[in-house]
Design an enzyme around this catalytic site. Structure first.
Site, short mmCIF file in Angstrom:
data_model
loop_
_atom_site.label_atom_id
_atom_site.label_comp_id
_atom_site.label_asym_id
_atom_site.label_seq_id
_atom_site.Cartn_x
_atom_site.Cartn_y
_atom_site.Cartn_z
N GLU A 43 15.76 36.76 48.63
CA GLU A 43 16.36 37.69 47.80
C GLU A 43 18.00 37.87 48.24
O GLU A 43 18.41 38.16 49.42
CB GLU A 43 15.78 39.25 48.09
CG GLU A 43 16.45 40.33 47.66
CD GLU A 43 15.90 41.60 48.28
OE1 GLU A 43 14.51 41.64 48.48
OE2 GLU A 43 16.63 42.71 48.31
N ARG A 47 24.93 43.72 47.33
CA ARG A 47 25.77 44.79 47.91
C ARG A 47 27.16 44.25 48.35
O ARG A 47 28.02 44.94 48.95
CB ARG A 47 25.08 44.96 49.38
CG ARG A 47 23.73 45.74 49.20
CD ARG A 47 23.40 45.66 50.37
NE ARG A 47 21.77 45.69 50.69
CZ ARG A 47 21.04 45.90 51.60
NH1 ARG A 47 21.44 45.86 52.69
NH2 ARG A 47 19.67 45.95 51.36
N THR A 71 18.61 45.14 45.76
CA THR A 71 19.48 46.26 45.81
C THR A 71 19.88 46.72 44.37
O THR A 71 20.97 47.14 44.28
CB THR A 71 20.49 46.19 46.88
OG1 THR A 71 20.05 45.29 48.08
CG2 THR A 71 21.28 47.49 47.22
N LYS A 131 7.42 47.42 46.94
CA LYS A 131 8.18 47.36 48.41
C LYS A 131 8.17 48.56 48.96
O LYS A 131 8.52 49.61 48.42
CB LYS A 131 9.77 47.05 47.90
CG LYS A 131 10.95 47.20 49.06
CD LYS A 131 12.06 46.49 48.67
CE LYS A 131 13.27 47.10 49.51
NZ LYS A 131 14.27 46.02 49.83
#
Ligand code: 3PG
Length: 216
Positions: A43, A47, A71, A131
Site C-alpha cells: 500500500e 500522504r 490514506t 481495516k
C-alpha cells in the site's frame, strides 16, 4: 472474476507493507526490495507529494504485485488512484461520500473502522473486509476477539501500531486475514537506500506470520 478486497488481503497475508514514499525516484527499488522479501501486496499512502506517481511507477514495473493506494480521505482521490494504476484503495475511516466514491471508482476498497458502530456502518455500505485502525496492541487483540461474536464473516486488517512483537497475536485471530504496517520499510532505511535491510525485514515478517494457521 473481479478482484475482491478479501482476495487482496489473503494474498497480502501475513503483512501488507504500508509505504510513505517521499522520493518517487526510489519507489521501484523499494518495491523490488519488498518483492525479494516475499511481499505480493503493498500500500502506497497518498500522504506525500508524488505518491500517485509512485503508485504508477510500481504498478507498471511489477505486474505481479498488487499495488494499493492508501490514506484516501477525499472523494476525488479514488479516481486519481484508479487512474494512477492502483489495484485497490484504503482509507483510515469511512463516510458515506467516501464509500460512494469507492463504488464509482470500481476498485476493491478497505475502509477503516474503530468501533462496533463503525463496523455496522461499513456493513451497511456493503463492506465485509475492514481495516482496524489504529490497532492498539493487546487491547485491539481483545477487541477483535469480542467483535468475532456479533460480526460473523467480517475480516479485519489491523494497522497502525503493529510491530514484529505483536504481529503473531493478531494473525492468530480467525477474523484477521493480514496486518498492515510501516515498520517493514521505515523512512530512514528508504532514505539510506538500505534495500537489503528492507528485504530482510520483509522476510522476517513472512517468517513470523508464516507458520500461523490461516483464518477459517
Ligand atoms: C496506516 O496508515 O495504515 C498507519 O499509519 C500505519 O501505521 P504504523 O506506522 O504504526 O505501521
Amino acid at each position: 472474476m473481479a478482484l475482491t478486497m478479501e482476495a487482496v488481503l489473503q494474498r497480502a497475508r501475513p503483512v501488507m507493507p504500508v509505504l510513505v514514499i517521499e522520493d518517487v525516484g526510489l519507489a521501484v527499488d523499494l518495491a523490488a526490495a519488498l518483492q525479494a522479501g516475499g511481499v505480493q501486496v503493498l500500500e502506497v499512502t497518498l500522504r506525500t507529494h508524488r505518491a500517485l506517481e509512485a503508485v504508477s511507477a510500481i504498478s507498471e514495473a511489477f505486474p505481479d504485485l498488487l499495488v494499493g493506494a492508501g490514506t484516501l480521505i477525499h472523494t476525488e482521490q479514488f479516481l486519481e488512484a484508479r487512474d494512477a494504476g492502483a489495484h485497490f484503495v484504503v482509507s483510515p475511516g469511512c463516510t458515506q461520500r467516501l464509500a460512494a466514491a469507492a463504488e464509482d471508482a470500481g476498485l476493491p476498497y478497505l475502509p477503516g473502522v474503530m468501533t462496533p458502530s463503525e463496523v455496522l456502518q461499513a456493513l451497511e455500505y456493503g463492506y465485509r473486509s475492514l481495516k482496524l485502525f489504529p490497532a492498539n496492541g493487546n487491547a485491539s487483540v481483545k477487541m477483535l476477539k469480542s467483535l468475532k461474536g456479533p460480526f460473523t464473516g467480517i475480516r479485519f486488517c489491523p494497522t497502525g501500531g503493529i510491530t514484529p512483537d505483536n504481529l503473531a497475536g493478531f494473525l492468530r485471530l480467525p477474523n484477521v486475514t493480514c496486518v498492515g504496517g510501516t515498520w517493514i520499510a521505515p523512512d530512514n532505511l528508504i532514505r539510506a537506500r538500505a534495500w537489503d535491510q528492507i528485504t530482510q525485514l520483509a522476510r522476517e515478517a513472512q517468517l513470523l506470520g508464516g507458520d500461523l494457521e490461516r483464518p477459517t
